[in-house]
Design an enzyme around this catalytic site. Structure first.
Site, PDB file in Angstrom:
ATOM      1  N   GLU A 281       0.906  -1.262  -0.073  1.00 54.25           N
ATOM      2  CA  GLU A 281      -0.169  -0.011  -0.107  1.00 54.25           C
ATOM      3  C   GLU A 281       0.806   1.385   0.018  1.00 54.25           C
ATOM      4  OE1 GLU A 281      -2.650  -0.646   3.267  1.00 54.25           O
ATOM      5  OE2 GLU A 281      -4.020  -1.795   1.937  1.00 54.25           O
ATOM      6  N   ASP A 360      -8.248  -8.849   4.335  1.00 46.88           N
ATOM      7  CA  ASP A 360      -7.824  -7.592   5.276  1.00 46.88           C
ATOM      8  C   ASP A 360      -8.951  -7.471   6.264  1.00 46.88           C
ATOM      9  OD1 ASP A 360      -6.731  -5.522   6.461  1.00 46.88           O
ATOM     10  OD2 ASP A 360      -7.494  -4.339   4.559  1.00 46.88           O
ATOM     11  N   GLU A 388     -12.158  -1.899  12.319  1.00 44.37           N
ATOM     12  CA  GLU A 388     -12.302  -1.243  11.117  1.00 44.37           C
ATOM     13  C   GLU A 388     -13.471  -1.438  10.383  1.00 44.37           C
ATOM     14  OE1 GLU A 388      -8.639  -1.647   8.723  1.00 44.37           O
ATOM     15  OE2 GLU A 388      -9.518  -0.611   7.038  1.00 44.37           O
TER      16      GLU A 388
HETATM   17  C1  GCU Z   1      -6.167  -2.267   5.894  1.00 44.81           C
HETATM   18  C2  GCU Z   1      -6.260  -0.783   6.522  1.00 44.81           C
HETATM   19  C3  GCU Z   1      -5.118   0.073   6.461  1.00 44.81           C
HETATM   20  C4  GCU Z   1      -3.878  -0.490   7.164  1.00 44.81           C
HETATM   21  C5  GCU Z   1      -3.553  -1.804   6.439  1.00 44.81           C
HETATM   22  C6  GCU Z   1      -2.380  -2.631   6.953  1.00 44.81           C
HETATM   23  O1  GCU Z   1      -5.958  -1.802   4.535  1.00 44.81           O
HETATM   24  O2  GCU Z   1      -7.210  -0.334   5.720  1.00 44.81           O
HETATM   25  O3  GCU Z   1      -5.452   1.385   7.071  1.00 44.81           O
HETATM   26  O4  GCU Z   1      -2.960   0.235   6.829  1.00 44.81           O
HETATM   27  O5  GCU Z   1      -4.800  -2.584   6.397  1.00 44.81           O
HETATM   28  O6  GCU Z   1      -2.814  -3.534   7.579  1.00 44.81           O
HETATM   29  O7  GCU Z   1      -1.521  -2.365   6.917  1.00 44.81           O
END
Ligand code: GCU
Length: 674
Positions: A281, A360, A388
């Site tokens: 990400e 996730d 979340e």
């Molecule tokens: C999810 C979440 C993110 C977080 C990521 C992670 O995608 O939405 O906010 O950074 O998990 O576990 O690193």
């Protein structure tokens, strides 16, 4: 009742101990954690029952409680029969004619023994001639904070950070001490304090500028047996400078990290290690240099090795630039594709941290095959306590209900039928050495936003300690400690509400293992197509005829990554567990399920039921009005009202979506908005 005190509520009335509460303490041990165990005993006895303690210098023959560590108690020849040994961090609690004994295997064991003794007293579970021994089944019981230096918490639903403010390490020391108590009392022994997405000033936490602040924080946690850990940015040699590369195979980079580790450990000698989110990400990582994740992790691990530090490397790695037209790319496969070929390639102080599901933290996800398939790699299982995708501490969702299922998943490891909980209890290279979970806490006065979400924090610690604990036992334990035992009906009702909350949430959420039907970015509330055509992944592929993702060998092939027994079950829609049906299969709406109803009718039914169940939970809570403190009652009631609104929104959006796609009404004639 003070929400702030969580499961350390003041208790009315005397608990049952022969001869009264043990107020004279005979000590048999020493050290910072041990001394704190004794201080905790005194402080909590006073706070909870108003009893003042006195310390004895030697055995006077009077009735007392002996708090000690095994070897020291033995050397005092106190006439107690003692076990030959106790497992690390374990304890023995015994009450009998010879008095009361809280005996730890070591200092931490003594601390855990004190907390357990007090919990047993408070929940009315302690009696005369009582004996129990216990020890944690896993070595690593970790909390991950996603707190940023600014004070913002990524995916935080309980206020700002406990540790940081305006780019600085700034906190209320008394509050941190109370937090350390909460964590230690459930057995947590490591805490990473900053977000895995290392942003802003947090990138510099490993520099001389911030390390004294980190060291001061670690000094508050240390007497509670909780060691600190830092999340680091893989590109730190460039971000902090002066290097122009973070290539893990570049000698200058390795030397840079070795020097950083030296400086970090000179400030915090017992730092547990570093936590890394890499190539994920948008975070930097070894892929940028054409290197493997083993190259990246091992280089960092080598820097930590001289100080006994561990490198925790997350497996949440996937391509987040996808195209919905490509049916072969499957985010669920990604962690296996990256990490399975590297099994055995990691250094001995590297632990892989693996989310329990392949995607996730979704509401319904099968357990990832990676946990059971790795054989020569140390690993941790990762949970998310912060809600979340499970209601954001507005909706009640008791997570141990789902974690118990994860623990009972048969990993069919080497086809010997091991369950995850057995792997977790095994430790060593054959098993999962511990647990990590994203915290749900912040500066809100009740710590967790929703008071009943405290049960998730408590429950996580208990499962990490004892993976075969049942969710119901945790719910009952927590409810008694929090709401007291004087009116047993209250705790009983609360624990029943908790146990019904996860299934209710499942029912009004995305159906049968379909994931991510949520509002993009915030992840609260429904948005059926919100992510469907985005680059982050494609999750339901619904059209007028069918819905679901084919993950069998005809599709993405994900199901075949499981051990053969599980692969066969998941690959066959008639054997696949109903809750994961659409996670693994693309099926027509008219397909008949085991209950004789069509897939579509099952979707409608579960969404109507989900709302009804949320309403029922609220009614049961309302029946506790007289029994529960007014503020807590009102704040939880407010949350339930919001939850029902959310549940209705889910029901209506989902039902309408499928009604519009298929043109088929609810067979039971209930209202579906056209
Ligand atoms: C999810 C979440 C993110 C977080 C990521 C992670 O995608 O939405 O906010 O950074 O998990 O576990 O690193």
């Amino acid at each position: 009742m003070r929400e702030y005190d969580c499961w350390f509520q003041k208790q009315d009335g005397e608990p049952c101990v022969k001869g009264g509460l043990p107020e004279r303490i005979l000590l048999a041990g020493g050290g910072e954690i041990f001394n704190n165990a004794v201080a905790e005993y005194s402080e909590l006895l006073l706070r909870k029952w108003g009893v003042k303690t006195v310390k004895l210098n030697g055995f006077t023959g009077e009735r007392c409680v002996v708090i000690g560590v095994l070897d020291e108690i033995r050397s005092k020849n106190l006439n107690f029969s003692l076990p030959a040994s106790l497992p690390p961090e374990g304890f023995l609690i015994r009450s009998g004619d010879d008095g009361l004994l809280i005996c730890g295997a070591d200092e931490r064991g003594a601390l855990y023994g004190v907390y357990r003794f007090l919990a047993l007293l408070a929940s009315g579970a302690f009696s005369e001639n009582f004996e129990t021994t216990d020890s944690p089944r896993s070595k690593y019981r970790i909390i991950n904070h996603w707190d940023e230096a600014s004070g913002f918490i990524e995916r935080g639903y309980a206020g700002r950070s406990l540790f940081f403010k305006d780019g600085e390490i700034k906190y209320d020391a008394a509050r941190i001490k109370d937090y350390a108590r909460l964590l230690a009392s459930t057995g947590i022994n490591i805490i990473s304090i900053n977000n895995v997405n290392v942003r802003g000033e947090a990138k510099r936490f490993i520099t001389e500028e911030y390390l004294p602040g980190v060291a001061a924080l670690s000094a508050i946690f240390r007497p509670f047996g909780v060691r600190l850990m830092l999340s680091i940015n893989f590109a730190a040699p460039c971000v902090i400078g002066p290097l122009a590369t973070a290539d893990p195979l570049d000698e200058k980079v390795a030397a840079w990290w070795a020097e950083r580790a030296r400086v970090v450990y000179s400030c915090i000698p017992d730092l547990a290690g570093f936590l890394v989110k890499a190539d994920s990400e948008g975070e930097p990582g070894p892929f940028q240099y054409g290197r493997t994740h083993a190259d990246g992790a091992n280089m960092l691990a080598a820097a930590l090795k001289p100080y006994g530090g561990e490198l925790i490397w997350r497996c949440f790695v996937y391509n987040n630039s996808q195209d919905w037209r490509n049916w072969k790319i499957d985010r669920a496969r990604a962690a296996c594709d990256v990490f399975l070929p590297l099994d055995g390639a990691f250094s001995d102080n590297v632990l892989l941290q693996i989310k329990y599901g392949p995607l996730d933290f979704q509401v319904l996800e099968p357990v990832t095959p990676l946990l059971g398939a790795l054989k020569k790699t140390r690993r941790l299982i990762e949970f998310q306590i912060t809600q979340e995708y499970t209601g954001q501490q507005i909706d009640l969702c008791f997570l141990p209900y789902m974690w118990e299922k994860v623990m009972n998943f048969d990993a069919a490891y080497a086809e010997t039928g091991f369950k995850i909980k057995e792997l977790a209890a095994n430790g060593g290279f054959e098993g999962i050495e511990g647990f990590a979970a994203v915290a749900n806490t912040g500066l809100d006065k009740n710590w967790t936003g929703h008071t009943l979400a405290q049960a998730n924090l408590y429950g996580y610690g208990r499962i990490a300690w004892k993976p075969d604990l049942k969710a119901l036992d945790i719910a009952e334990e927590w409810s008694r400690l929090t709401f007291g035992v004087k009116q047993p009906k209250t705790a009983e009702t609360v624990s029943q509400i908790l146990m019904r909350s996860y299934p209710a949430y499942e029912k009004y959420n995305a159906p049968f293992g379909i994931c991510f039907m949520v509002t993009p970015s915030t992840h609260y509330g429904p948005n059926i197509e919100g992510y469907e055509y985005s680059k982050w992944g494609t999750y339901h592929r619904a059209d007028l005829h069918a819905i679901g993702v084919d993950r069998t060998v005809r599709g993405s092939g994900y199901a075949a990554l499981y051990a053969p027994k599980n692969a066969a079950v998941f690959s066959d829609p008639s054997l696949c567990p109903k809750e994961f049906l659409l996670f693994f299969h693309r099926l027509p709406y008219g397909r008949l399920l085991a209950n004789g109803e069509t897939l579509l009718q099952n979707i409608y039914d579960s969404h109507f039921e989900g709302v009804e169940e949320a309403q029922k939970m609220m009614e049961d809570w309302e029946a506790l009005k007289e029994a529960v403190d007014g503020c807590v009652y009102e704040s939880v009631l407010e949350k339930f009202k919001l939850q029902i609104k959310n549940a209705r929104e889910w029901r209506d959006q989902i039902n309408t979506y499928f009604f519009r796609k298929t043109g088929i009404s609810d067979a039971k004639g209930r209202l579906i908005y056209p």
